[in-house]
Design a protein around this motif. Structure first.
Motif, PDB file in Angstrom:
ATOM      1  N   TRP A 156       0.827  -1.207   0.000  1.00 54.87           N
ATOM      2  CA  TRP A 156       0.000   0.000   0.000  1.00 54.87           C
ATOM      3  C   TRP A 156       0.866   1.263   0.000  1.00 54.87           C
ATOM      4  O   TRP A 156       0.484   2.294  -0.566  1.00 54.87           O
ATOM      5  N   ASP A 157       2.033   1.201   0.637  1.00 55.34           N
ATOM      6  CA  ASP A 157       2.924   2.359   0.728  1.00 55.34           C
ATOM      7  C   ASP A 157       3.934   2.422  -0.410  1.00 55.34           C
ATOM      8  O   ASP A 157       4.790   3.313  -0.416  1.00 55.34           O
ATOM      9  N   SER A 158       3.873   1.509  -1.362  1.00 56.22           N
ATOM     10  CA  SER A 158       4.842   1.498  -2.450  1.00 56.22           C
ATOM     11  C   SER A 158       4.573   2.646  -3.423  1.00 56.22           C
ATOM     12  O   SER A 158       3.504   3.257  -3.435  1.00 56.22           O
ATOM     13  N   ASP A 159       5.576   2.915  -4.275  1.00 57.11           N
ATOM     14  CA  ASP A 159       5.446   3.999  -5.255  1.00 57.11           C
ATOM     15  C   ASP A 159       4.345   3.703  -6.270  1.00 57.11           C
ATOM     16  O   ASP A 159       3.613   4.610  -6.687  1.00 57.11           O
ATOM     17  N   TRP A 166       0.954   4.262  -4.665  1.00 56.24           N
ATOM     18  CA  TRP A 166       0.718   5.704  -4.528  1.00 56.24           C
ATOM     19  C   TRP A 166       0.351   6.314  -5.864  1.00 56.24           C
ATOM     20  O   TRP A 166      -0.584   7.139  -5.965  1.00 56.24           O
ATOM     21  N   SER A 167       1.052   5.916  -6.919  1.00 54.55           N
ATOM     22  CA  SER A 167       0.745   6.425  -8.256  1.00 54.55           C
ATOM     23  C   SER A 167      -0.659   6.012  -8.689  1.00 54.55           C
ATOM     24  O   SER A 167      -1.387   6.802  -9.305  1.00 54.55           O
ATOM     25  N   ARG A 195      -3.274   5.317  -6.695  1.00 52.39           N
ATOM     26  CA  ARG A 195      -4.282   6.026  -5.913  1.00 52.39           C
ATOM     27  C   ARG A 195      -4.466   7.465  -6.369  1.00 52.39           C
ATOM     28  O   ARG A 195      -5.541   8.037  -6.196  1.00 52.39           O
ATOM     29  N   HIS A 196      -3.433   8.055  -6.968  1.00 52.04           N
ATOM     30  CA  HIS A 196      -3.501   9.450  -7.397  1.00 52.04           C
ATOM     31  C   HIS A 196      -3.734   9.574  -8.899  1.00 52.04           C
ATOM     32  O   HIS A 196      -3.486  10.647  -9.471  1.00 52.04           O
ATOM     33  N   ARG A 203       9.078   9.998 -11.476  1.00 47.02           N
ATOM     34  CA  ARG A 203       8.743   9.968 -10.049  1.00 47.02           C
ATOM     35  C   ARG A 203       9.171  11.263  -9.368  1.00 47.02           C
ATOM     36  O   ARG A 203      10.170  11.844  -9.709  1.00 47.02           O
TER      37      ARG A 203
END
Length: 313
Positions: free
Chosen positions: A17-20, A23-24, A26-27, A313
């Motif tokens: 869940w906290d990986s890059d 995150w990409s 989710r956004h 990134r």
């Protein structure tokens, strides 16, 4: 320094869940919508025997009096109501789409898997060994790239069917189609893996493995392959959409899956024959399903390409 207890360490789901990439994702609203559409269609196809109101490929359940029933309108003879209407044989269009999507997705996934295995294997060999093997494989790839993939798949499909006895052609049609599409798409995987392998094989960890006598196959499988899979996953995601479209194109041309197991392409070909006689729904709904599936998978591939690109990134 005190050690953390096992319960204090983040588990796999928390790290994911906290990986890059998470995150990409989710956004990216576009990636979320594309993923939801893809998952919805795939689940609907997998669960077709439980979701579909009718079995469109069971002749005993068909009623020709239900033929050409418009969407959401009772049939004038039987009074039956169908969400998306029926085709010329009285088959529920919604049910045929669910079952047809199963075949299209199966052919697409298997063709991509076959192309991946073949392309990765040949790319690793060409990039690691070099020399005449590399030159030969890349010249074959260059020649193949001069032909459109769909024409090459059509040629391979025709040649393969020529070697199959007529009694087995319908039973083997789907597997022949998978091989034909896979052979027309392996080049992209091979070229990318070859380039990445040529870079990785000159790095220190590979040189150290050679010095201590690790077998080349083990070096390729355990050291180089994991480091070249990022671009391959991007190509595979986009290649899935291309494989589904290729299957639909071949089936639309009448050389794909047999009529007894129609895919989305076959349904579109059937609907095209009734478009100008007023039965527009037979063509429209399978076409929308194919478009939504191919577009959503393509958008996921574009997002994954950007997410795996360290420069963005």
């Amino acid at each position: 320094m005190a050690d953390f207890a096992p319960a204090d360490r983040p588990n796999f789901l928390a790290r994911a869940w906290d990986s890059d990439i998470a995150w990409s994702f989710r956004h990216s609203p576009l990636a979320i919508v594309a993923a939801l559409v893809s998952v919805l269609i795939i689940l609907a196809a997998v669960l077709a025997p439980w979701i579909a109101p009718h079995d469109p490929f069971n002749p005993a359940s068909l009623n020709l009096m239900d033929g050409f029933t418009p969407p959401m309108e009772p049939n004038q003879f039987t009074g039956n109501l169908y969400w998306l209407g029926t085709d010329n044989q009285g088959r529920d269009v919604f049910s045929t789409i669910l079952y047809g999507a199963r075949i299209s997705l199966f052919v697409g996934f298997m063709a991509v898997l076959f192309a991946m295995v073949l392309g990765i294997t040949l790319g690793l060999i060409a990039g690691y060994r070099g020399g005449w093997i590399d030159a030969l494989l890349m010249r074959v790839a260059d020649v193949q790239l001069t032909f459109p993939a769909i024409l090459l798949a059509l040629l391979i499909f025709g040649i393969a069917r020529g070697f199959i006895p007529p009694a087995m052609r319908d039973a083997m049609a789907i597997w022949v189609l998978i091989v034909a599409i896979g052979l027309s798409e392996w080049v992209n995987y091979a070229r990318v893996v070859r380039g990445a392998t040529m870079v990785e094989k000159n790095k220190e960890y590979v040189q150290a493995a050679r010095v201590i006598g690790v077998h080349p196959v083990r070096i390729l499988a355990r050291h180089i392959l994991p480091n070249v899979m990022g671009p391959v996953l991007v190509i595979a995601t986009i290649g899935l959409a291309l494989a589904i479209i290729a299957e639909a194109t071949l089936s639309f041309l009448g050389v794909g899956v047999p009529p007894t197991q129609p895919s989305l392409g076959t349904l579109i070909r059937i609907g095209q024959g009734f478009l100008f006689s007023g039965e527009w729904w037979i063509l429209l709904f399978p076409s929308i399903t194919l478009l939504a599936l191919a577009l959503s998978v393509n958008l996921l591939g574009d997002w994954l390409r950007d997410a795996l690109n360290p420069r963005l990134r």
